[in-house]
Design a protein around this motif. Structure first.
Motif, PDB file in Angstrom:
ATOM      1  N   LEU A  64      -6.598  -1.690  -3.646  1.00 37.43           N
ATOM      2  CA  LEU A  64      -5.966  -2.133  -5.040  1.00 37.43           C
ATOM      3  C   LEU A  64      -7.108  -2.555  -5.983  1.00 37.43           C
ATOM      4  CD1 LEU A  64      -2.980  -3.727  -4.822  1.00 37.43           C
ATOM      5  CD2 LEU A  64      -4.484  -5.861  -5.511  1.00 37.43           C
ATOM      6  N   THR A  70       3.698   3.536  -4.728  1.00 39.37           N
ATOM      7  CA  THR A  70       4.533   3.691  -5.722  1.00 39.37           C
ATOM      8  C   THR A  70       3.945   3.589  -6.971  1.00 39.37           C
ATOM      9  OG1 THR A  70       6.474   3.185  -4.417  1.00 39.37           O
ATOM     10  CG2 THR A  70       6.640   2.811  -6.711  1.00 39.37           C
ATOM     11  N   ALA A 105       7.000  -4.515  -4.031  1.00 36.21           N
ATOM     12  CA  ALA A 105       6.874  -5.837  -3.470  1.00 36.21           C
ATOM     13  C   ALA A 105       6.655  -6.831  -4.740  1.00 36.21           C
ATOM     14  CB  ALA A 105       5.249  -5.690  -2.992  1.00 36.21           C
ATOM     15  N   ILE A 138       4.994  -6.830  -7.287  1.00 42.18           N
ATOM     16  CA  ILE A 138       3.400  -6.970  -8.010  1.00 42.18           C
ATOM     17  C   ILE A 138       3.486  -6.607  -9.396  1.00 42.18           C
ATOM     18  CG2 ILE A 138       1.018  -6.396  -7.797  1.00 42.18           C
ATOM     19  CD1 ILE A 138       1.468  -6.099  -4.812  1.00 42.18           C
ATOM     20  N   MET A 184      -3.757   4.193  -3.224  1.00 35.37           N
ATOM     21  CA  MET A 184      -3.389   2.747  -2.518  1.00 35.37           C
ATOM     22  C   MET A 184      -3.388   3.342  -1.129  1.00 35.37           C
ATOM     23  SD  MET A 184      -3.376   0.359  -4.404  1.00 35.37           S
ATOM     24  CE  MET A 184      -2.931  -0.744  -3.149  1.00 35.37           C
ATOM     25  N   GLY A 189       0.787  -1.049  -0.070  1.00 33.81           N
ATOM     26  CA  GLY A 189      -0.058  -0.012   0.136  1.00 33.81           C
ATOM     27  C   GLY A 189       0.827   1.079   0.174  1.00 33.81           C
TER      28      GLY A 189
HETATM   29  S1  SF4 Z   1       1.185  -2.457  -5.707  1.00 27.92           S
HETATM   30 FE1  SF4 Z   1       3.273  -2.224  -5.322  1.00 27.92          FE
HETATM   31  S2  SF4 Z   1       3.576  -0.232  -5.678  1.00 27.92           S
HETATM   32 FE2  SF4 Z   1       1.560  -0.293  -5.649  1.00 27.92          FE
HETATM   33  S3  SF4 Z   1       0.914   0.000  -3.608  1.00 27.92           S
HETATM   34 FE3  SF4 Z   1       1.220  -2.292  -3.588  1.00 27.92          FE
HETATM   35  S4  SF4 Z   1       3.409  -2.543  -3.108  1.00 27.92           S
HETATM   36 FE4  SF4 Z   1       3.243  -0.230  -3.562  1.00 27.92          FE
END
Ligand code: SF4
Ligand code: FAD
Ligand code: SF4
Ligand code: SF4
Lengths: 422, 336, 304, 267
Positions: free
Chosen positions: B292, B237, B321, B323, B271, B234
């Motif tokens: 998300l 980025t 992370a 993702i 986020m 969260g």
């Molecule tokens: S998806 Fe990645 S960049 Fe986006 S808030 Fe979650 S950890 Fe951060």
């Protein structure tokens, strides 16, 4: 008749302390100086922490001498792992420690000690009568903080100085700016010397003092590997335990130190007196001018010694920056480190005196054992001794003013040494 | 209109741009991190860069910018429109141009945002051709090629650049530097075409966006959100590096005199916890899972006919992370 | 900036985004936490152009504190005057409460779509408000009363916690007692069953007032879904229950209007905070709303 | 209007937050002139035991004495503000909370028994009394304390930050040290407000402003760092530097040590 003079809470010191003097008739029964700042157990919880982050934790022991802790910690680690740093790193570290000295001494001399002599409870109230002086003092203090900011990353608990070097090298422009500010505020440092030379230093806390300071090498400074004692001896810092002999006392959270059975003093006065020949330039001249005022046995002259150090550190910041700039700033990165199971001990002169860090590491570079000895712990016993002397004066020369304001004799004594670093 | 700029003439062309305003170009900061920074000479830039971490939106919607200053005594809010500087963004990629087109729609069409518009109007965009890496999927998003939204677009050729003129401003630049430009000949055109064809074949990553909106809608209760959110920090980025994300927060700060101060806006991210929080503590998207899901739904939706994702890959590359945007979308669609 | 620049600026800046000063000319504490404000625009030209519909809102700035979206709570009678009803809940609203008559606030707007007053002409109106939700509905009510002939029967269901929490008390009690003369039926529900003042009202007019949540009032009234529009505003949990009652009474989703609340910074569809929905039904509450139909809610996930 | 009465107090900590106030060299005199200062242990001998409008308290509750003083301060203050990590989550001295007993700590450092001193397991203020505002940092940031004070003088509480350091990295355009260099950055868990000082210097954030309450995803951080090759002990120590009192981190520690005990038991 039994009397207790008590200063419930020492103020204008970093940390919490209390003094209690028990007097029975003409006799002083007991003097207890308690540092009751809660213990934080750094030595216990740092175990198993990887060396790389050890300075980041250890510098949080104290805010006012954060860079000293940081550098003592870093140097102890470097000694354990046999790290040799570059000249640029050494210069930047020297700059940092002088910056800290300026910040801390300016705060201490002008904001904590001076109000005692001028009869104000604090610098803010003092500013109502002496606005120009207080503002100048703040600017000097700010100059010290500027060094922290630029070299270390912020005023308190900076992070840029690392084991093996600096993470980011300050820019040329920033260094030039420090230099300019230092030159501009030097008169304020000289003013501090002038002020404390003119003020009448009370003699009520006079008694024998054993002094200790690091041997800085050729130039007056704040890092070294040997300890000088006023009895003429010189010891490697690794022998610090024999020099300090820490013990625990029930009424204080700070440990108490002694050297050969007697209390001793660390700080500006011991540094200036033990290393006077190494002073240069303006600081040396000012020392010569006022050397009669700096007496080994009157702890209260410590403030004047601090003022002389202020002048010295301002000059040294400028010198260090000149050297850095003429060598050309390089982005060197950190020195590669090979960890091994080993022990390292280092000492740094914090504003209040010698500070020892001693670590033992396992083969992965994690702490197995840690010991830190702070200036406050070293000075605590000496402070008690001074309070005792002050109290004695109080009884034998029942000066009205002194008796009415028992604080008056105890406060400057306190502010000669600013406590802290438990 | 098409022109050609020989490699040998490039430095002079670049130098000339300096007369039109401040030139910003892609500069390598660290590893794969690039940033549009002010540059004096072509050597400072790396025109083979893949993407900048912070997208060009920063030029028009400042990361932290003062909107107004206020003065209680005089009782006025003054819009903080300083001297407007002419800006040239050199070396912008097609995906980012598309993103700006989208932001232009939002910020300049209806109830035009003064702060954005002033800066946008003072900017010249010079695009440059690029090659995809394993994170680029602009081809799938229809943004791998820009037909408009720029002033000049340079396509690299073996001995120079094939230049497309996208606006009157672009045309003026060519006119002002007339001796440096020659007409593109047939060989150049062939090379340009060949390169474009080859470039399309370089894309490895694809995302099927047909019906994506319905897929997202149907996946509203899918476990994929929770699973992904468990890994997610969260941290925002993904939003902050996204060239089309445009949320901002507004805060007022008062100064030492307690009478004057400023109203500042800064980039925000959906986020972050406070994004849906209202006074009294009610949060319309209290969990990371909901936030998300909202982000992916927003990215997959259309703003005036344009997708809110241009396939630049930033949110995946910079996510601490790790993702992967395309993977999550593929899970949503059911391809993974 | 030089003058020329400023002039140019005012030309390209949309008037809806200009912060315009307005003086508090009336400020009344209606309850412990809600204040009724009347603001007078300082710039008369601006006021002239400031045309709004019931259900629209403005962004109100307090210098040094911030900005908050607040519904306009009255119909446009006097163009110089803007009426707001503000509940004290956070930084900006607290600051608004501290201000006194004569102090300035800054207004921009009006924003949002507002209620489709024209479309509802010729029909009956059923207004359902809970708590502070009555504020925007008051605008609808006033508009309908000002154009009485254009609307049929007007039913107002107002749910409060207790007597002291009733907003616009004099006005509404007047309608409660006398509304029928204008073909307005005003119903009142109260949640605190031990509230004495409300209990007395309920005894006096058991056909118009009862204890319980606002949906209970449906028991008291008769309404045909045909040619009636329902307009709802209240705390987020209220919507589902009211809608359920309406659907049971054969209201079609498009006959049900409701106005929503979300976090907002810009009020004009840029800052992104009020976004809702999924798939192709992504909406900005500030600019696509705040008034939506239940049909929109059916198609937009997370709306109510 | 009467000036608000201000008290600045410190419990157990390094004194850094009071020092940061003293470090506001440019604003200090002006800022303090808005108040009647009734207590400022580090900066003044002046002391008056009166009702306070605002009490700024730094330091953790680590002794019975701390607790007693805190309760007195709470009692007499309208608004109580916790300054710095010590006063919020206990800071570094809480690192071993739940891991090492106070008796063990006493033995190790002082070589004495548990009841020698009146120590308590270090906690932030809110573990004991109601706190009106928390200003994080080790030490606090000048801008933040400045904004807090001006907001308070202006009549309201300041904006609070509950987003992570990563946001500030991005706003400043700092390269991500986690992504680019694989450094064990705690930025994703840590309350922002420092303007990403450490990543700005090329360093990994050690979390000195404390984990974001109820939001920091410590489990994800563990996974990310494990994948980057750091070992569990290292990561847990790191999470604990400033997170010893945080429930999620305590749970994570427990889970891991249980898992380790199990595998060791099996061997
Ligand atoms: S998806 Fe990645 S960049 Fe986006 S808030 Fe979650 S950890 Fe951060
Ligand atoms: C369309 C609309 C109409 C509204 N009408 C009224 C009204 O007539 N009367 C009334 O008292 N309140 C109304 N509100 C709610 C009111 O906007 C919030 O109570 C107010 O923003 C709280 O701000 P604060 O600064 O006091 O609270 P804080 O909690 O300090 O909020 C800080 C900031 O967060 C945002 N924010 C917080 N809560 C809300 C919220 N509920 N809605 C939007 N943004 C929020 C704002 O930008 C606000 O300035 C309305 C909200 C919306 C969206
Ligand atoms: S460097 Fe750290 S704080 Fe900055 S973006 Fe990366 S993970 Fe976040
Ligand atoms: S980056 Fe992290 S460790 Fe560094 S100052 Fe900020 S919060 Fe503290």
């Amino acid at each position: 008749m039994k009397r207790v003079i008590e200063v419930e809470e020492l103020t204008r010191v970093e940390g919490h302390g209390r003094v209690e003097v028990v007097i029975d008739g003409e006799e002083i029964k007991d003097v207890n100086m308690a540092i009751f700042e809660g213990p934080r157990f750094f030595e216990a919880f740092i175990e198993t922490v990887h060396y790389e982050k050890v300075p980041d934790i250890m510098r949080r022991i104290c805010a006012i001498c954060t860079a000293s802790h940081s550098l003592a910690s870093i140097r102890a680690i470097e000694k354990a792992f046999n790290v040799k740093v570059t000249e640029q790193t050494s210069l930047l570290r020297d700059l940092l420690i002088h910056g800290e000295m300026i910040e801390s001494h300016a705060l201490h001399v002008f904001m904590l000690a001076l109000p005692d002599y001028l009869g104000f409870p604090d610098a803010v109230r003092m500013a109502s009568k002496y606005p120009k002086e207080v503002k100048a003092a703040l600017r000097l203090k700010q100059a010290g903080n500027m060094v922290h900011n630029i070299v270390s990353g912020r005023e308190v608990h900076g992070m840029n100085e690392r084991v093996g070097g600096f993470s980011t090298v300050p820019s040329e422009q920033d260094l030039k700016q420090i230099k300019m500010v230092m030159a501009a505020t030097k008169p304020t440092a000289e003013l501090a010397v002038d002020l404390f030379a003119k003020l009448e230093t009370p003699k009520f806390a006079e008694s024998d003092n054993v002094l200790m300071a690091l041997d800085p090498g050729d130039k007056f400074g704040f890092m070294g590997d040997y300890v000088l004692v006023s009895d003429g001896t010189r010891h490697p810092v690794e022998n610090y335990q024999a020099l300090t002999n820490e013990r625990t006392v029930k009424y204080s959270h700070a440990k108490f130190s002694s050297y050969k059975g007697s209390s001793f003093m660390v700080g500006a006065l011991p540094r200036v007196l033990l290393n006077k020949d190494k002073l240069e330039g303006t600081a040396a001249a000012l020392y010569d001018e006022h050397k009669d005022l700096l007496t080994q046995n009157n702890t209260l002259t410590n403030n004047l010694a601090q003022a002389i150090e202020l002048v010295h550190s301002v000059d040294r910041c400028i010198e260090d920056i000149d050297a850095l700039l003429s060598n050309g700033l390089k982005n060197e990165g950190l020195v590669e480190i090979e960890v091994k199971a080993n022990r390292g001990t280092a000492a740094v002169e914090a504003p209040r005196g010698i500070l020892y860090h001693d670590y033992t590491f396992d083969g992965e570079g994690c702490i197995v054992k840690c010991n830190v000895i702070t200036p406050t712990a070293q000075n605590a016993a000496n402070m008690e001794k001074d309070y005792r002397a002050a109290a004695k004066r109080l009884i034998s020369e029942p000066d009205e003013k002194l008796v009415n304001a028992s604080n008056l004799s105890l406060e400057p004594t306190t502010h000669a040494y600013p406590a802290r670093c438990t | 209109m098409y022109k050609k700029l020989a490699k040998t003439e490039f430095p002079r062309f670049f130098e000339g741009l300096g007369n039109l305003g401040k030139v910003y170009g892609p500069v390598n900061i660290e590893g794969s991190t690039y940033e549009f920074r002010e540059v004096q000479s072509p050597e400072e830039m790396d025109l083979k860069y893949t993407r900048t971490m912070i997208p060009p939106k920063k030029f028009f919607l400042g990361t932290k910018e003062t909107m107004y200053t206020f003065d209680e005594e005089k009782a006025v809010y003054t819009p903080a429109i300083g001297k407007q500087e002419k800006t040239i963004i050199f070396g912008i990629h097609a995906c980012d141009i598309h993103a700006l087109k989208l932001l232009d729609k939002v910020y300049m069409d209806e109830l035009m945002d003064l702060f954005y518009t002033m800066k946008r109007r003072n900017t010249i965009l010079i695009g440059i051709s690029c090659h995809p890496d394993e994170y680029c999927f602009c081809k799938s998003m229809g943004t791998s090629y820009a037909t408009d939204g720029f002033d000049l677009f340079l396509h690299e050729l073996s001995d120079g650049y094939f230049v497309r003129v996208g606006s009157e401003k672009g045309h003026q630049i060519i006119e002002a530097n007339k001796p440096l430009f020659i007409d593109a000949d047939e060989k150049d055109v062939e090379e340009f075409k060949m390169n474009e064809k080859k470039r399309l074949e370089e894309f490895n990553l694809e995302l099927n966006v047909l019906g994506l909106q319905d897929m997202l809608d149907l996946a509203y209760e899918s476990p994929v959100w929770q699973e992904t959110a468990d890994e997610c920090f969260g941290c925002g980025t993904c939003n902050l590096t996204c060239p089309t994300c445009r949320c901002y927060d507004v805060v007022d700060y008062v100064g030492l005199d307690l009478k004057t101060g400023e109203r500042v806006r800064r980039w925000d991210s959906c986020m972050l916890r406070k994004h849906g929080l209202v006074a009294g503590g009610l949060n319309f998207r209290p969990t990371r899972t909901e936030r998300l899901r909202n982000r992916f739904n927003c990215k997959g939706s259309l703003t005036e006919g344009m997708l809110n994702c241009v396939g630049c890959g930033r949110c995946t590359v910079y996510c601490p992370a790790e993702i992967n945007f395309v993977e999550v979308m593929k899970k949503v669609i059911g391809e993974l | 900036m030089e003058e020329g620049g400023k002039a140019a600026l005012s030309k390209i800046a949309p008037k809806e985004l200009v912060l315009s000063p307005a003086k508090i000319v009336k400020s009344e504490n209606m309850t412990e936490i809600e204040k009724h404000l009347e603001l007078e625009f300082q710039d008369k030209d601006y006021a002239k152009g400031f045309v709004y519909k019931p259900g629209q809102f403005v962004e109100v700035s307090v210098m040094g504190v911030g900005e908050a979206p607040i519904s306009i709570c009255a119909a446009r009678k006097n163009p110089d005057i803007l009426e707001l009803c503000v509940r004290r809940v956070g930084r900006v609203t607290n600051a608004i409460h501290r201000l006194k008559v004569g102090d300035l606030l800054w207004i921009r707007g009006p924003y949002g779509n507002g209620f489709p007053m024209e479309k509802m002409e010729g029909s009956n109106l059923l207004l359902v408000g809970g708590g502070l939700g009555i504020a925007p509905l008051r605008g609808v009510l006033q508009h309908a009363l000002m154009n009485r002939e254009k609307y049929g029967e007007i039913l107002v269901l107002y749910g409060i916690r207790c007597y002291t929490a009733m907003l616009f008390r004099d006005e509404f009690l007047h309608l409660f007692y006398e509304g029928d003369k204008q073909n307005v039926k005003f119903y009142l529900s109260y949640e605190d069953s031990s509230d004495k003042a409300c209990y007395e009202l309920a005894c006096e007019r058991s056909d118009r007032c009862m204890s319980g949540v606002v949906t209970k009032l449906f028991q008291l009234m008769k309404i045909s879904a045909e040619d009636t529009y329902a307009v709802i505003c209240g705390p987020p949990i209220m919507y589902k229950f009211v809608v359920k009652e309406l659907l049971q009474r054969n209201f079609s989703p498009k006959q049900i209007y409701m106005t929503l609340e979300r976090r907002m910074k810009c009020g004009v569809g840029k800052c992104g905070h009020c976004i809702i929905g999924s798939g192709s039904n992504i909406k900005y509450v500030c600019k696509d709303g705040p008034v939506f139909t239940y049909w929109d809610a059916l198609n937009t996930k997370g709306m109510i | 209007m009467a000036k608000p009465k201000l008290g600045i107090f410190s419990l157990t900590g390094c004194g850094g937050d009071q020092l940061m106030i003293l470090n506001m060299e440019n604003e200090l005199l002006d800022l303090l002139s808005y108040f009647e200062i009734k207590d400022f242990q580090e900066g003044s001998s002046y002391h008056e035991d009166v009702e306070l409008d605002i009490a700024l308290v730094e330091g953790s509750v680590s002794t019975e004495t701390d607790l007693k003083r805190l309760k007195e301060i709470r009692e007499k203050s309208k608004t109580l503000i916790a300054l710095g990590d010590c006063a919020i989550g206990g800071c570094v001295q809480a690192m071993r909370n739940g891991q090492m007993s106070m008796a063990e700590r006493m033995k190790k450092v002082y070589g004495v028994e548990e009841d020698y001193y009146d120590v308590l397991e270090p906690k932030g203020l809110s573990a004991h009394v109601k706190v009106d505002l928390e200003i994080p940092g080790c030490p606090i940031e000048k801008t933040e304390i400045f904004r807090a004070i001006t907001s308070l003088l202006h009549g309201d509480l300041p904006e609070t930050i509950d987003y992570p350091v990563c946001v500030e990295c991005k706003l400043n355009g700092y390269p991500c040290v986690l992504v680019e260099k694989g450094m064990p950055c705690l930025g994703p868990l840590t309350t922002a407000g420092c303007d990403a000082r450490c990543p700005g210097l090329g360093l990994d954030c050690i979390g000195c402003r404390g984990p974001i309450p109820d939001e920091a995803n410590a489990a994800a951080e563990l996974d990310v760092l494990l994948e980057k090759g750091y070992d569990e002990k290292y990561i847990i120590n790191r999470l604990r530097f400033f997170g010893g009192n945080f429930e999620d981190i305590q749970k994570l520690t427990k889970k891991i040590s249980e898992r380790r005990n199990k595998t060791e038991g099996n061997e």
